[in-house]
Design a protein around this motif. Structure first.
Motif, PDB file in Angstrom:
ATOM      1  N   SER A 113       0.839  -1.203   0.000  1.00 47.90           N
ATOM      2  CA  SER A 113       0.000   0.000   0.000  1.00 47.90           C
ATOM      3  C   SER A 113       0.867   1.244   0.000  1.00 47.90           C
ATOM      4  O   SER A 113       1.917   1.282   0.641  1.00 47.90           O
ATOM      5  CB  SER A 113      -0.895   0.022   1.241  1.00 47.90           C
ATOM      6  N   ASP A 114       0.434   2.250  -0.731  1.00 49.48           N
ATOM      7  CA  ASP A 114       1.075   3.563  -0.683  1.00 49.48           C
ATOM      8  C   ASP A 114       0.009   4.617  -0.941  1.00 49.48           C
ATOM      9  O   ASP A 114      -1.185   4.310  -0.949  1.00 49.48           O
ATOM     10  CB  ASP A 114       2.251   3.654  -1.661  1.00 49.48           C
ATOM     11  N   ASP A 115       0.416   5.852  -1.176  1.00 51.76           N
ATOM     12  CA  ASP A 115      -0.546   6.947  -1.344  1.00 51.76           C
ATOM     13  C   ASP A 115      -1.367   6.824  -2.636  1.00 51.76           C
ATOM     14  O   ASP A 115      -2.370   7.491  -2.816  1.00 51.76           O
ATOM     15  CB  ASP A 115       0.159   8.304  -1.289  1.00 51.76           C
ATOM     16  N   ARG A 116      -0.969   5.916  -3.531  1.00 50.35           N
ATOM     17  CA  ARG A 116      -1.715   5.698  -4.778  1.00 50.35           C
ATOM     18  C   ARG A 116      -2.736   4.569  -4.667  1.00 50.35           C
ATOM     19  O   ARG A 116      -3.502   4.339  -5.584  1.00 50.35           O
ATOM     20  CB  ARG A 116      -0.752   5.397  -5.926  1.00 50.35           C
ATOM     21  N   GLY A 117      -2.727   3.850  -3.547  1.00 53.82           N
ATOM     22  CA  GLY A 117      -3.648   2.740  -3.370  1.00 53.82           C
ATOM     23  C   GLY A 117      -2.922   1.497  -2.907  1.00 53.82           C
ATOM     24  O   GLY A 117      -1.839   1.587  -2.328  1.00 53.82           O
ATOM     25  N   SER A 118      -3.529   0.342  -3.157  1.00 55.66           N
ATOM     26  CA  SER A 118      -2.908  -0.910  -2.734  1.00 55.66           C
ATOM     27  C   SER A 118      -2.879  -1.902  -3.896  1.00 55.66           C
ATOM     28  O   SER A 118      -3.671  -1.820  -4.829  1.00 55.66           O
ATOM     29  CB  SER A 118      -3.644  -1.496  -1.536  1.00 55.66           C
TER      30      SER A 118
END
Length: 126
Positions: free
Chosen positions: A49-54
């Motif tokens: 997961s990161d700030d763009r989604g998972s």
């Protein structure tokens, strides 16, 4: 060179690669004069997961590392060292994470422990 996570490899001159091993399979990761490093991989499904989604990844992890080398100069003392992910507990610590032999004498290392084998210092940092 180094490897981490699932694993991503970082080579000496800046190259990188993802390594996807087969389940419960051993690989020779490095072989050179008087030293070799073998690893075992096992399949795993995990979420990144990161700030763009998972993203769900069907990948593999390195679960064992085995090193064989010769130390001690003219003494030519064999050093065998194994690292076992299965010995880690839920806090990523353990008492027998590393085991091996130095000149035929057995040793075990847990979190924060270290030991010299001739000129080689082995220490467990988790």
């Amino acid at each position: 060179a180094s490897g981490n996570k699932d694993p991503h490899l970082h080579f000496a001159h800046g190259g990188t690669a993802d390594f996807r091993g087969r389940d419960k399979t051993y690989y020779c990761f490095f072989s050179g004069p008087r030293v070799n490093v073998n690893v075992k991989t096992e399949d795993a499904t995990f979420v990144i997961s990161d700030d763009r989604g998972s993203l769900t990844v069907d990948g593999s992890y390195i679960t064992q590392v085995h090193i064989n080398t010769i130390v001690g100069g003219e003494k030519e003392k064999p050093l065998q060292l194994s690292v076992w992910a299965s010995e880690l507990n839920e806090f990523n610590t353990g008492t027998n994470i590393v085991n091996g032999t130095c000149g035929g004498g057995p040793f075990f290392l847990g979190t924060g422990e270290g030991r010299w084998c001739e000129e080689v210092l082995m220490k467990v940092h988790v």
